[in-house]
Scaffold this motif. Structure first.
Motif, PDB file in Angstrom:
ATOM      1  N   ASN A  90       0.858  -1.187   0.000  1.00 25.58           N
ATOM      2  CA  ASN A  90       0.000   0.000   0.000  1.00 25.58           C
ATOM      3  C   ASN A  90       0.892   1.235   0.000  1.00 25.58           C
ATOM      4  O   ASN A  90       1.908   1.262   0.706  1.00 25.58           O
ATOM      5  CB  ASN A  90      -0.907   0.039   1.230  1.00 25.58           C
ATOM      6  N   ALA A  92       0.771   5.676   0.173  1.00 25.26           N
ATOM      7  CA  ALA A  92      -0.027   6.859   0.485  1.00 25.26           C
ATOM      8  C   ALA A  92       0.857   8.095   0.423  1.00 25.26           C
ATOM      9  O   ALA A  92       2.045   8.033   0.739  1.00 25.26           O
ATOM     10  CB  ALA A  92      -0.657   6.746   1.872  1.00 25.26           C
ATOM     11  N   THR A 101      -4.561   8.513   6.800  1.00 24.32           N
ATOM     12  CA  THR A 101      -3.995   7.493   5.920  1.00 24.32           C
ATOM     13  C   THR A 101      -4.829   6.219   5.987  1.00 24.32           C
ATOM     14  O   THR A 101      -5.205   5.651   4.956  1.00 24.32           O
ATOM     15  CB  THR A 101      -2.534   7.190   6.324  1.00 24.32           C
ATOM     16  N   GLN A 102      -5.139   5.785   7.200  1.00 28.24           N
ATOM     17  CA  GLN A 102      -5.904   4.556   7.372  1.00 28.24           C
ATOM     18  C   GLN A 102      -7.294   4.679   6.756  1.00 28.24           C
ATOM     19  O   GLN A 102      -7.763   3.756   6.090  1.00 28.24           O
ATOM     20  CB  GLN A 102      -5.986   4.184   8.859  1.00 28.24           C
ATOM     21  N   TRP A 105      -7.044   4.368   3.013  1.00 31.14           N
ATOM     22  CA  TRP A 105      -6.801   2.970   2.628  1.00 31.14           C
ATOM     23  C   TRP A 105      -8.064   2.130   2.781  1.00 31.14           C
ATOM     24  O   TRP A 105      -8.351   1.282   1.954  1.00 31.14           O
ATOM     25  CB  TRP A 105      -5.652   2.384   3.433  1.00 31.14           C
ATOM     26  N   HIS A 111      -6.483  -1.335  -1.439  1.00 26.28           N
ATOM     27  CA  HIS A 111      -5.744  -1.134  -0.187  1.00 26.28           C
ATOM     28  C   HIS A 111      -6.400  -1.894   0.961  1.00 26.28           C
ATOM     29  O   HIS A 111      -5.740  -2.517   1.779  1.00 26.28           O
ATOM     30  CB  HIS A 111      -5.666   0.361   0.154  1.00 26.28           C
ATOM     31  N   ARG A 112      -7.726  -1.826   1.009  1.00 21.80           N
ATOM     32  CA  ARG A 112      -8.476  -2.538   2.052  1.00 21.80           C
ATOM     33  C   ARG A 112      -8.246  -4.053   1.937  1.00 21.80           C
ATOM     34  O   ARG A 112      -8.061  -4.744   2.937  1.00 21.80           O
ATOM     35  CB  ARG A 112      -9.972  -2.204   1.946  1.00 21.80           C
ATOM     36  N   GLN A 115      -5.027  -4.943   3.519  1.00 23.63           N
ATOM     37  CA  GLN A 115      -5.093  -4.874   4.979  1.00 23.63           C
ATOM     38  C   GLN A 115      -5.835  -6.066   5.579  1.00 23.63           C
ATOM     39  O   GLN A 115      -5.496  -6.514   6.669  1.00 23.63           O
ATOM     40  CB  GLN A 115      -5.773  -3.582   5.421  1.00 23.63           C
TER      41      GLN A 115
END
Length: 147
Positions: A90, A92, A101-102, A105, A111-112, A115
């Motif tokens: 990922n 950013a 940022t989270q 994502w 991005h998810r 994670q």
């Protein structure tokens, strides 16, 4: 003109956010926990690879998963001595906090997916300052063997 450029550079540097790699990992792990997925462990080799990626982007002024020479994140991982079974990355930039940022994502399907990928067990974060903020690299992986 030189004075203006120097003043602008000082002001831009003063506005650079202070992002913590441990805080980024904690937020990702909280998201994984809420989804019933075990936490990621911070790995020093992945951290080295992610930091090398972030530094490369900052020094060469690009923002992409493959550098201008065609070098992939996986090559940075190999150089750091990490052999992986599964890996993801990922990126950013333009974010001022770990929470921002989270959230960005989480709102991005790719991005998810990284994670929340159950195959990933380890992670590393790289953060580099760029003229208008920071670039953040998170590498996810599972080791090839029980390394």
């Amino acid at each position: 003109m030189k004075l203006f450029v120097c003043l602008w550079m000082l002001l831009a540097a003063a506005e650079v956010p202070n992002i913590s790699d441990d805080r980024v990992i904690a937020l990702v792990n909280r998201f994984r926990d809420l989804s019933g997925i075990p936490p990621l462990k911070k790995d020093q080799r992945l951290t080295l690879a992610a930091q090398a990626r972030a530094d490369d982007m900052a020094a060469r002024r690009y923002f992409a998963h493959i550098n201008p020479d065609g070098k992939t994140p996986w090559e940075f991982m190999a150089e750091a001595g990490y052999s992986y079974r599964n890996a993801g990355e990922n990126l950013a930039t333009g974010r001022r906090t770990e929470e921002e940022t989270q959230l960005a994502w989480q709102r991005s399907s790719g991005h998810r997916a990284n994670q929340l990928n159950r195959k990933f067990t380890e992670t590393g974060i790289g953060i580099a300052r760029v003229p208008m903020g920071v670039v953040i690299v998170q590498i996810f992986a599972s080791p090839l063997r029980g390394e």
